[in-house]
Design a protein around this motif. Structure first.
Motif, PDB file in Angstrom:
ATOM      1  N   ARG A  49       1.015  -1.392  -0.303  1.00 28.74           N
ATOM      2  CA  ARG A  49      -0.286   0.005   0.229  1.00 28.74           C
ATOM      3  C   ARG A  49       1.247   1.537  -0.015  1.00 28.74           C
ATOM      4  N   VAL A  50       2.169   0.925   0.934  1.00 29.02           N
ATOM      5  CA  VAL A  50       3.383   2.713   0.718  1.00 29.02           C
ATOM      6  C   VAL A  50       3.228   2.130  -0.615  1.00 29.02           C
ATOM      7  N   ASP A  51       4.022   1.873  -2.081  1.00 34.10           N
ATOM      8  CA  ASP A  51       4.242   2.017  -3.426  1.00 34.10           C
ATOM      9  C   ASP A  51       2.688   2.426  -3.584  1.00 34.10           C
ATOM     10  N   GLY A  52       1.748   2.080  -2.796  1.00 28.57           N
ATOM     11  CA  GLY A  52       0.861   2.714  -3.972  1.00 28.57           C
ATOM     12  C   GLY A  52       0.301   3.726  -3.880  1.00 28.57           C
ATOM     13  N   ILE A  53       0.475   3.979  -2.329  1.00 26.27           N
ATOM     14  CA  ILE A  53      -0.065   5.513  -2.003  1.00 26.27           C
ATOM     15  C   ILE A  53       1.205   6.454  -3.313  1.00 26.27           C
ATOM     16  N   LEU A  54       2.456   6.676  -3.010  1.00 22.21           N
ATOM     17  CA  LEU A  54       3.457   7.288  -3.544  1.00 22.21           C
ATOM     18  C   LEU A  54       3.401   7.123  -4.907  1.00 22.21           C
ATOM     19  N   LEU A  55       2.393   6.075  -5.423  1.00 21.92           N
ATOM     20  CA  LEU A  55       2.308   6.037  -6.994  1.00 21.92           C
ATOM     21  C   LEU A  55       1.212   7.015  -7.026  1.00 21.92           C
ATOM     22  N   THR A  56       0.132   6.827  -6.658  1.00 22.38           N
ATOM     23  CA  THR A  56      -0.505   7.702  -7.024  1.00 22.38           C
ATOM     24  C   THR A  56      -0.115   9.428  -7.069  1.00 22.38           C
ATOM     25  N   PHE A  57       0.691   9.690  -6.148  1.00 26.64           N
ATOM     26  CA  PHE A  57       0.569  10.537  -5.841  1.00 26.64           C
ATOM     27  C   PHE A  57       1.935  11.024  -8.026  1.00 26.64           C
ATOM     28  N   GLU A  58       2.468  10.056  -8.030  1.00 23.46           N
ATOM     29  CA  GLU A  58       3.242  10.134  -8.515  1.00 23.46           C
ATOM     30  C   GLU A  58       2.629  10.622 -10.177  1.00 23.46           C
ATOM     31  N   ILE A  59       1.766  10.207 -10.244  1.00 19.50           N
ATOM     32  CA  ILE A  59       0.574  10.249 -11.657  1.00 19.50           C
ATOM     33  C   ILE A  59       0.331  11.193 -11.478  1.00 19.50           C
ATOM     34  N   GLU A  60      -0.532  11.810 -10.505  1.00 19.25           N
ATOM     35  CA  GLU A  60      -1.290  13.113 -10.477  1.00 19.25           C
ATOM     36  C   GLU A  60      -0.163  13.982 -10.752  1.00 19.25           C
ATOM     37  N   ASN A  61       0.870  14.181 -10.518  1.00 15.55           N
ATOM     38  CA  ASN A  61       2.162  15.035 -10.961  1.00 15.55           C
ATOM     39  C   ASN A  61       2.370  15.024 -12.160  1.00 15.55           C
ATOM     40  N   LYS A  62       2.451  13.418 -13.053  1.00 16.32           N
ATOM     41  CA  LYS A  62       2.706  13.554 -14.543  1.00 16.32           C
ATOM     42  C   LYS A  62       1.659  14.310 -15.240  1.00 16.32           C
ATOM     43  N   GLU A  63      -0.024  13.862 -14.339  1.00 18.65           N
ATOM     44  CA  GLU A  63      -0.403  14.131 -15.039  1.00 18.65           C
ATOM     45  C   GLU A  63      -0.690  16.456 -15.494  1.00 18.65           C
ATOM     46  N   GLN A  64      -0.490  16.142 -13.571  1.00 20.03           N
ATOM     47  CA  GLN A  64      -0.453  18.629 -14.108  1.00 20.03           C
ATOM     48  C   GLN A  64       0.630  18.439 -15.069  1.00 20.03           C
ATOM     49  N   GLU A  65       1.330  17.904 -15.048  1.00 21.40           N
ATOM     50  CA  GLU A  65       3.027  18.577 -15.203  1.00 21.40           C
ATOM     51  C   GLU A  65       2.132  18.491 -16.969  1.00 21.40           C
ATOM     52  N   ALA A  66       2.034  16.978 -17.846  1.00 19.79           N
ATOM     53  CA  ALA A  66       1.320  17.441 -18.996  1.00 19.79           C
ATOM     54  C   ALA A  66       0.357  18.196 -19.474  1.00 19.79           C
ATOM     55  N   GLU A  67      -0.218  18.256 -17.975  1.00 17.64           N
ATOM     56  CA  GLU A  67      -1.150  19.590 -18.944  1.00 17.64           C
ATOM     57  C   GLU A  67      -1.097  21.052 -18.581  1.00 17.64           C
ATOM     58  N   GLN A  68       0.089  20.854 -18.020  1.00 25.83           N
ATOM     59  CA  GLN A  68       1.042  22.366 -17.311  1.00 25.83           C
ATOM     60  C   GLN A  68       2.028  22.555 -19.306  1.00 25.83           C
ATOM     61  N   GLN A  69       2.361  21.467 -19.371  1.00 25.66           N
ATOM     62  CA  GLN A  69       2.563  21.494 -21.005  1.00 25.66           C
ATOM     63  C   GLN A  69       1.870  22.020 -22.638  1.00 25.66           C
ATOM     64  N   ARG A  70       0.209  21.550 -22.142  1.00 22.52           N
ATOM     65  CA  ARG A  70       0.176  21.939 -23.299  1.00 22.52           C
ATOM     66  C   ARG A  70      -0.450  22.678 -23.072  1.00 22.52           C
ATOM     67  N   GLU A  71      -0.914  23.465 -21.603  1.00 18.92           N
ATOM     68  CA  GLU A  71      -0.850  24.633 -21.846  1.00 18.92           C
ATOM     69  C   GLU A  71      -0.504  25.749 -21.974  1.00 18.92           C
TER      70      GLU A  71
END
Ligand code: FES
Length: 196
Positions: free
Chosen positions: A153-175
């Motif tokens: 679950r520790v891996d899962g918690i951190l993975l969720t944040f990593e995915i969120e960060n990647k999505e945010q970065e992609a969104e910023q790059q799109r903008e």
């Protein structure tokens, strides 16, 4: 415990906070704890340059100020991360393997408890019973209670944040890409207008 140095631009903020607190609390020796509390309230932690300035202003040896800062649990020597991970080490959680969970976070984040990752994304703390022992072992991440946490679950918690960060970065790059295209189009229109 490693103590982080301030990042660029943070020094001015630290300086302003320390001076404001010294002005309201005074520089007498008995004000040391209220001064440290006031600075932590403003900055979220006690940076090394803040403690050095406090020692100088109060005419106290630096070692005494650092000693008080490290002695009391209420003081943080590292900045809170964007995500604060608090591992419960109360009796029930400890019995159910809380220390294994803490070690899992330490290994995954490459920091020890009480520290913050160099990118300030995560900070890791051990806390006393958070009041939901039936769910042990418990971790509180950004005020959200995670129940019966396992190392997976520790891996899962951190993975969720990593995915969120990647999505945010992609969104910023799109903008940023859209803005650039918009600027290019406006420039082109202006050019065409001049030629007509
Ligand atoms: S000991 Fe962890 S919630 Fe009580």
């Amino acid at each position: 415990m490693g103590v982080m140095d301030p990042i660029e631009g943070e020094e001015e903020l630290i300086h302003a906070a320390v001076e404001a607190v010294l002005q309201s609390c005074g520089t007498r020796r008995e004000s040391l704890i209220p001064v440290l509390q006031g600075v932590q309230d403003r900055l979220g932690y006690l940076p090394r340059p803040a403690m050095e300035r406090i020692a100088e202003a109060m005419q106290l040896p630096k070692v005494e100020v650092f000693g008080v800062g490290t002695f009391y649990n209420q003081f943080r020597l590292n900045p809170p991360g964007k995500h604060r991970v608090k591992v419960c080490m109360g009796t029930a959680c400890h019995m159910m393997g809380g220390h294994i969970i803490l070690e899992s976070f330490e290994r995954r984040l490459s920091i020890h408890e009480g520290e913050t990752t160099p990118d300030r994304e995560y900070s890791l703390e051990r806390v006393a019973c958070v009041g939901c022992c039936a769910l042990a072992p418990v971790v509180v991440v950004d005020e959200k209670v995670e129940a019966r946490v396992s190392p997976i679950r520790v891996d899962g918690i951190l993975l969720t944040f990593e995915i969120e960060n990647k999505e945010q970065e992609a969104e910023q790059q799109r903008e940023a890409g859209q803005q650039e295209t918009g600027q290019q189009e406006t420039g082109q229109e202006r050019e065409e207008g001049r030629q007509q």
